[in-house]
Every structure is written in C-alpha cells, then in structure tokens.
Design a protein around this motif. Structure first.
Motif, PDB file in Angstrom:
ATOM      1  N   LEU A  75       0.829  -1.202   0.000  1.00  0.00           N
ATOM      2  CA  LEU A  75       0.000   0.000   0.000  1.00  0.00           C
ATOM      3  C   LEU A  75       0.866   1.255   0.000  1.00  0.00           C
ATOM      4  O   LEU A  75       0.575   2.227  -0.710  1.00  0.00           O
ATOM      5  N   LEU A  76       1.941   1.237   0.772  1.00  0.00           N
ATOM      6  CA  LEU A  76       2.869   2.365   0.767  1.00  0.00           C
ATOM      7  C   LEU A  76       3.496   2.544  -0.610  1.00  0.00           C
ATOM      8  O   LEU A  76       3.630   3.657  -1.118  1.00  0.00           O
ATOM      9  N   MET A  77       3.891   1.429  -1.220  1.00  0.00           N
ATOM     10  CA  MET A  77       4.499   1.481  -2.546  1.00  0.00           C
ATOM     11  C   MET A  77       3.506   2.028  -3.564  1.00  0.00           C
ATOM     12  O   MET A  77       3.855   2.838  -4.429  1.00  0.00           O
ATOM     13  N   THR A  78       2.250   1.620  -3.470  1.00  0.00           N
ATOM     14  CA  THR A  78       1.220   2.114  -4.371  1.00  0.00           C
ATOM     15  C   THR A  78       1.009   3.607  -4.191  1.00  0.00           C
ATOM     16  O   THR A  78       0.882   4.360  -5.167  1.00  0.00           O
ATOM     17  N   CYS A  79       0.967   4.034  -2.936  1.00  0.00           N
ATOM     18  CA  CYS A  79       0.791   5.459  -2.644  1.00  0.00           C
ATOM     19  C   CYS A  79       1.954   6.276  -3.218  1.00  0.00           C
ATOM     20  O   CYS A  79       1.747   7.351  -3.784  1.00  0.00           O
ATOM     21  N   ALA A  80       3.169   5.746  -3.098  1.00  0.00           N
ATOM     22  CA  ALA A  80       4.346   6.467  -3.575  1.00  0.00           C
ATOM     23  C   ALA A  80       4.430   6.476  -5.100  1.00  0.00           C
ATOM     24  O   ALA A  80       4.758   7.513  -5.707  1.00  0.00           O
ATOM     25  N   MET A  81       4.109   5.342  -5.736  1.00  0.00           N
ATOM     26  CA  MET A  81       4.305   5.208  -7.182  1.00  0.00           C
ATOM     27  C   MET A  81       3.097   5.620  -8.000  1.00  0.00           C
ATOM     28  O   MET A  81       3.241   6.245  -9.057  1.00  0.00           O
ATOM     29  N   MET A  82       1.890   5.248  -7.548  1.00  0.00           N
ATOM     30  CA  MET A  82       0.705   5.409  -8.384  1.00  0.00           C
ATOM     31  C   MET A  82      -0.116   6.645  -8.061  1.00  0.00           C
ATOM     32  O   MET A  82      -0.772   7.200  -8.951  1.00  0.00           O
ATOM     33  N   LEU A  83      -0.120   7.084  -6.795  1.00  0.00           N
ATOM     34  CA  LEU A  83      -0.905   8.272  -6.470  1.00  0.00           C
ATOM     35  C   LEU A  83      -0.461   9.504  -7.265  1.00  0.00           C
ATOM     36  O   LEU A  83      -1.314  10.309  -7.673  1.00  0.00           O
ATOM     37  N   PRO A  84       0.858   9.686  -7.534  1.00  0.00           N
ATOM     38  CA  PRO A  84       1.238  10.841  -8.377  1.00  0.00           C
ATOM     39  C   PRO A  84       0.578  10.821  -9.747  1.00  0.00           C
ATOM     40  O   PRO A  84       0.285  11.878 -10.312  1.00  0.00           O
ATOM     41  N   THR A  85       0.317   9.627 -10.294  1.00  0.00           N
ATOM     42  CA  THR A  85      -0.303   9.560 -11.618  1.00  0.00           C
ATOM     43  C   THR A  85      -1.776   9.939 -11.573  1.00  0.00           C
ATOM     44  O   THR A  85      -2.374  10.199 -12.618  1.00  0.00           O
ATOM     45  N   ALA A  86      -2.382   9.952 -10.377  1.00  0.00           N
ATOM     46  CA  ALA A  86      -3.794  10.301 -10.233  1.00  0.00           C
ATOM     47  C   ALA A  86      -4.001  11.756  -9.849  1.00  0.00           C
ATOM     48  O   ALA A  86      -5.151  12.182  -9.645  1.00  0.00           O
ATOM     49  N   VAL A  87      -2.932  12.545  -9.751  1.00  0.00           N
ATOM     50  CA  VAL A  87      -3.060  13.950  -9.346  1.00  0.00           C
ATOM     51  C   VAL A  87      -3.974  14.738 -10.279  1.00  0.00           C
ATOM     52  O   VAL A  87      -4.800  15.537  -9.802  1.00  0.00           O
ATOM     53  N   PRO A  88      -3.902  14.568 -11.626  1.00  0.00           N
ATOM     54  CA  PRO A  88      -4.847  15.314 -12.478  1.00  0.00           C
ATOM     55  C   PRO A  88      -6.306  15.019 -12.155  1.00  0.00           C
ATOM     56  O   PRO A  88      -7.147  15.925 -12.191  1.00  0.00           O
ATOM     57  N   LEU A  89      -6.622  13.773 -11.856  1.00  0.00           N
ATOM     58  CA  LEU A  89      -7.995  13.425 -11.470  1.00  0.00           C
ATOM     59  C   LEU A  89      -8.381  14.132 -10.177  1.00  0.00           C
ATOM     60  O   LEU A  89      -9.472  14.710 -10.076  1.00  0.00           O
ATOM     61  N   ILE A  90      -7.493  14.094  -9.184  1.00  0.00           N
ATOM     62  CA  ILE A  90      -7.786  14.710  -7.890  1.00  0.00           C
ATOM     63  C   ILE A  90      -7.986  16.212  -8.044  1.00  0.00           C
ATOM     64  O   ILE A  90      -8.911  16.795  -7.464  1.00  0.00           O
ATOM     65  N   GLN A  91      -7.134  16.861  -8.846  1.00  0.00           N
ATOM     66  CA  GLN A  91      -7.269  18.300  -9.048  1.00  0.00           C
ATOM     67  C   GLN A  91      -8.563  18.645  -9.778  1.00  0.00           C
ATOM     68  O   GLN A  91      -9.242  19.613  -9.422  1.00  0.00           O
ATOM     69  N   ALA A  92      -8.930  17.849 -10.780  1.00  0.00           N
ATOM     70  CA  ALA A  92     -10.177  18.106 -11.508  1.00  0.00           C
ATOM     71  C   ALA A  92     -11.383  17.927 -10.600  1.00  0.00           C
ATOM     72  O   ALA A  92     -12.336  18.719 -10.641  1.00  0.00           O
ATOM     73  N   PHE A  93     -11.347  16.897  -9.765  1.00  0.00           N
ATOM     74  CA  PHE A  93     -12.463  16.664  -8.842  1.00  0.00           C
ATOM     75  C   PHE A  93     -12.541  17.769  -7.801  1.00  0.00           C
ATOM     76  O   PHE A  93     -13.639  18.209  -7.438  1.00  0.00           O
ATOM     77  N   GLU A  94     -11.383  18.232  -7.351  1.00  0.00           N
ATOM     78  CA  GLU A  94     -11.374  19.321  -6.362  1.00  0.00           C
ATOM     79  C   GLU A  94     -11.987  20.585  -6.940  1.00  0.00           C
ATOM     80  O   GLU A  94     -12.744  21.286  -6.264  1.00  0.00           O
ATOM     81  N   ARG A  95     -11.690  20.865  -8.199  1.00  0.00           N
ATOM     82  CA  ARG A  95     -12.282  22.052  -8.834  1.00  0.00           C
ATOM     83  C   ARG A  95     -13.793  21.924  -8.934  1.00  0.00           C
ATOM     84  O   ARG A  95     -14.524  22.899  -8.750  1.00  0.00           O
ATOM     85  N   MET A  96     -14.266  20.719  -9.225  1.00  0.00           N
ATOM     86  CA  MET A  96     -15.697  20.505  -9.386  1.00  0.00           C
ATOM     87  C   MET A  96     -16.447  20.653  -8.066  1.00  0.00           C
ATOM     88  O   MET A  96     -17.610  21.071  -8.039  1.00  0.00           O
ATOM     89  N   THR A  97     -15.798  20.315  -6.950  1.00  0.00           N
ATOM     90  CA  THR A  97     -16.470  20.340  -5.643  1.00  0.00           C
ATOM     91  C   THR A  97     -16.014  21.511  -4.781  1.00  0.00           C
ATOM     92  O   THR A  97     -16.258  21.515  -3.566  1.00  0.00           O
ATOM     93  N   ALA A  98     -15.373  22.510  -5.390  1.00  0.00           N
ATOM     94  CA  ALA A  98     -14.771  23.602  -4.619  1.00  0.00           C
ATOM     95  C   ALA A  98     -15.784  24.376  -3.782  1.00  0.00           C
ATOM     96  O   ALA A  98     -15.426  24.951  -2.743  1.00  0.00           O
ATOM     97  N   GLN A  99     -17.046  24.416  -4.205  1.00  0.00           N
ATOM     98  CA  GLN A  99     -18.055  25.192  -3.486  1.00  0.00           C
ATOM     99  C   GLN A  99     -18.725  24.407  -2.356  1.00  0.00           C
ATOM    100  O   GLN A  99     -19.533  24.950  -1.617  1.00  0.00           O
ATOM    101  N   ARG A 100     -18.404  23.141  -2.218  1.00  0.00           N
ATOM    102  CA  ARG A 100     -19.053  22.307  -1.211  1.00  0.00           C
ATOM    103  C   ARG A 100     -18.322  22.407   0.125  1.00  0.00           C
ATOM    104  O   ARG A 100     -17.084  22.472   0.174  1.00  0.00           O
ATOM    105  N   ASP A 101     -19.081  22.370   1.216  1.00  0.00           N
ATOM    106  CA  ASP A 101     -18.479  22.422   2.544  1.00  0.00           C
ATOM    107  C   ASP A 101     -17.732  21.129   2.879  1.00  0.00           C
ATOM    108  O   ASP A 101     -16.802  21.139   3.689  1.00  0.00           O
ATOM    109  N   ASP A 102     -18.153  20.014   2.268  1.00  0.00           N
ATOM    110  CA  ASP A 102     -17.528  18.725   2.568  1.00  0.00           C
ATOM    111  C   ASP A 102     -16.491  18.322   1.524  1.00  0.00           C
ATOM    112  O   ASP A 102     -16.201  17.153   1.337  1.00  0.00           O
TER     113      ASP A 102
END
Length: 260
Positions: A66-93
């Motif tokens: 799990l640590l290895m996955t977080c270190a190696m694969m989570l960086p490749t998902a950053v565009p998804l996370i940023q896009a989702f954050e923009r979509m939910t920016a107005q939500r309190d949660d």
C-alpha cells in the motif's frame, strides 16, 4: 479560503502524502522489518507459524504494498484529484470527498496487491515442489519482463490508458449527484480500475526486481506517470515494450548459452 488557495492546499496535501509514503519506504527499508518489503521470503513465512502470526506478517506485506502504491501510483492520479477538487470547490464537505476519491483509488490497488501477493505466494510454492523451476530460476526474471513488454502492445493497455488520460470527462461520466460520499469513492475506484488495467504488468515487475527496491520504484513510477499524464506519454509505450522484451529475451538466451 479563496478557491485558488484551497486548490494549492489540496495539491500540497496530496504531495505531502506522497512524500511521506516515499520517506516511510526509505525508513522501512533500513529497519529490522525490511524483509516485509521483499517478496523473496513470502513463501516461507507460513511454515511453522500460527495463524495469528501469519495474518500479522501478511498484513505487513500488504502494508508495504500500500505504501508502494501510494508512492508510485498516487502521483499519476493527481490530475484526477485536481479536476475533482475544482468541481467540488463550493461544497463544505469538499475535503472529505477528495479524501474518498483517494481512498477509492488506493483501495482498488490494494485489492490488486493482495491478489498479486497471493499469486506470488503460489509461484513460490510451485518453486519448492517443481525441480525444473529450481534449476531454472531465471524464468521468474524473464517471464515478468516478457509479459510486461508484450502488454505494451495490447489494445487493452491503450483503451485503459485513454480513459486515465481524460479525468474531467471521467468525472462527469460517473458523478450523478446524490450520495456524494459514495459517488466520490466510486470515482476513485473506477479510475483505479482503469489505472490497474493499463499499469498492472509494469507493477508486477516489482516482484521481479524486488518490491523494496527504491530505485526501481522511482524508475517505474516515473515511466507510468509520463505514460498517463504527459501529452506525448503514449509514444513511450511501444519503445518501452521493445526494451522489456529484449531484456527478457536476453535473460533467456543468457541461460541457454550458459547451459550449452
């Protein structure tokens, strides 16, 4: 908090999580428990141990994955996370929802890791009972390289890669409103499935070169990040496939030459 500052805070938090994963792997590799980052002893840890001990040690192997996955694969998902954050920016949660996206993504990779460790355990059991494998251990090095190289030319690889490279369209396709927490987790999990679909063969190389090898983690993580996120990343696929096939073939021919 202004929207731009929140986006920066989210990116910084994800970056910190990735950096902590790399640091934890580095520290673990230098600890008395380093053997749980390496699959070489996986087949032997069951023998002579009680079920409770087996489960504890198995949990350590999975935690390392799990640590290895977080270190190696989570960086490749950053565009998804940023896009989702923009979509939910107005939500309190929004922070909780972003965390659920990450949890869904890593959860799929965790399931894959459990399956991969069980498969690797089975291979080691075969090694202990098949004399031919004991006299030809090179197969465990050549086979993953050849498999990963051939997969670089498969249609499935690029279908999954194309889905991973379009995070905004992916979010709009899966965000249906209502039950925001479950939808967020599902977005991360669905993206994780396509990520596993395009990267599983390269990740299995870690079992060939050593799951605790920081250098190989960096190299493979960089390759997968370029493939998924760089505008010309797809052009890397076939040359990489040729290189992996050549490497695996060289191992096989080296064994054949030595045997002669």
């Amino acid at each position: 908090m202004p929207r731009s500052l929140h986006r920066n805070a989210t990116t910084l938090s994800v970056g910190l999580l990735i950096a902590l994963a790399w640091f934890a792997l580095w520290a673990w590799e230098r600890s008395p428990y380093a053997r749980y980052l390496h699959h070489g002893e996986l087949a032997g840890f069951v023998e002579g141990n009680e079920l409770e001990v087996v489960l504890e040690q198995g949990a350590l192997y999975i935690a390392g994955w799990l640590l290895m996955t977080c270190a190696m694969m989570l960086p490749t998902a950053v565009p998804l996370i940023q896009a989702f954050e923009r979509m939910t920016a107005q939500r309190d949660d929004r922070r909780r929802l972003v965390a659920l996206v990450i949890a869904g993504y890593l959860g799929v990779w965790l399931v894959f890791g459990v399956a991969a460790h069980l498969f690797d355990f089975g291979l080691h059991e075969l090694f202990e009972h098949i004399a031919w494998l004991q006299t030809n251990p090179w197969v465990f090095g050549a086979a993953p390289l050849l498999l990963a190289g051939l997969f670089q030319f498969s249609e499935l690889k690029y279908r999954c890669l194309d889905r991973c490279r379009a995070p905004v369209g992916f979010i709009f396709q899966h965000w249906r409103g209502g039950g925001a927490g479950g939808q967020s987790f599902a977005i991360g999990a669905h993206h994780g499935l396509f990520c596993v679909g395009c990267c599983w063969a390269l990740m299995l190389l870690m079992f060939a070169v050593g799951t605790g090898n920081i250098g190989w983690m960096l190299a493979l993580g960089t390759i997968m990040a370029i493939e998924k996120n760089h505008p010309r990343g797809r052009l890397l696929g076939e040359p990489l496939g040729v290189a992996l096939i050549a490497w695996g073939t060289a191992i096989a021919f080296e064994h054949a030459w030595t045997w002669q």
